[in-house]
Scaffold this motif. Structure first.
Motif: not given
Length: 161
Positions: A114-118, A125-140, A148-154
């Motif tokens: 398997s391949l993982i995209a983080g 747009s990166g999340v949507e790109f991966h979904r469009s080529i068959g990747y499934k979201e498995i975690a956030q 830049f002074g902010n927290w972001y989810d992966l």
């Protein structure tokens, strides 16, 4: 357009694509730009270990992709995580899809399971790109990236090969 193995001489072009993303976006949580020397070493190191670093030429380098083991240890040897970037001026022409098709074919030849995209949650747009080529979201993973002074989810996405 041609997809081929990256060469050391492609390091400058890869840096020109990668560094603006590092410098100005939340698409990567890294804030340290990549030097040409560092990228030349990365290309050599990955290829010597049998891991792909590929570029899309249209006719100049317009995108790149690479992968490496998801986590350390022998038990993870058949799960890879990848990086893919396409120059903004070349987006919308199928370059990302072609890069991923070659990367996935190479991974299958290496018996990768398997391949993982983080992907940063700020990079929809990166999340949507991966979904469009068959990747499934498995975690956030909440608030694991800081920039830049902010927290972001992966967002972790996976594709079984």
């Amino acid at each position: 357009m041609k997809i081929r193995a990256a060469e050391k001489c492609d390091a400058a072009a890869i840096a020109e694509i990668w560094n603006p993303v590092i410098r100005a976006t939340e698409a990567t949580f890294n804030s340290v730009e990549k030097s040409e020397g560092e990228l030349r070493e990365l290309i050599v190191r990955k290829q010597e270990s049998g891991l792909p670093v590929i570029v899309a030429c249209a006719p100049e380098v317009a995108g790149f992709a690479l992968c490496g083991q998801f986590r350390g240890g022998i038990g993870y040897a058949r799960t890879m995580e990848h990086t893919i970037m396409v120059d903004p001026s070349a987006r919308g022409r199928g370059i990302g899809r072609k890069l991923m098709a070659v990367l996935e074919r190479n991974a299958r030849l290496r018996n990768v399971h398997s391949l993982i995209a983080g992907v940063s949650s700020a990079n929809s747009s990166g999340v949507e790109f991966h979904r469009s080529i068959g990747y499934k979201e498995i975690a956030q993973l909440p608030e694991v990236g800081f920039k830049f002074g902010n927290w972001y989810d992966l967002v972790l996405l996976q594709k079984f090969l």
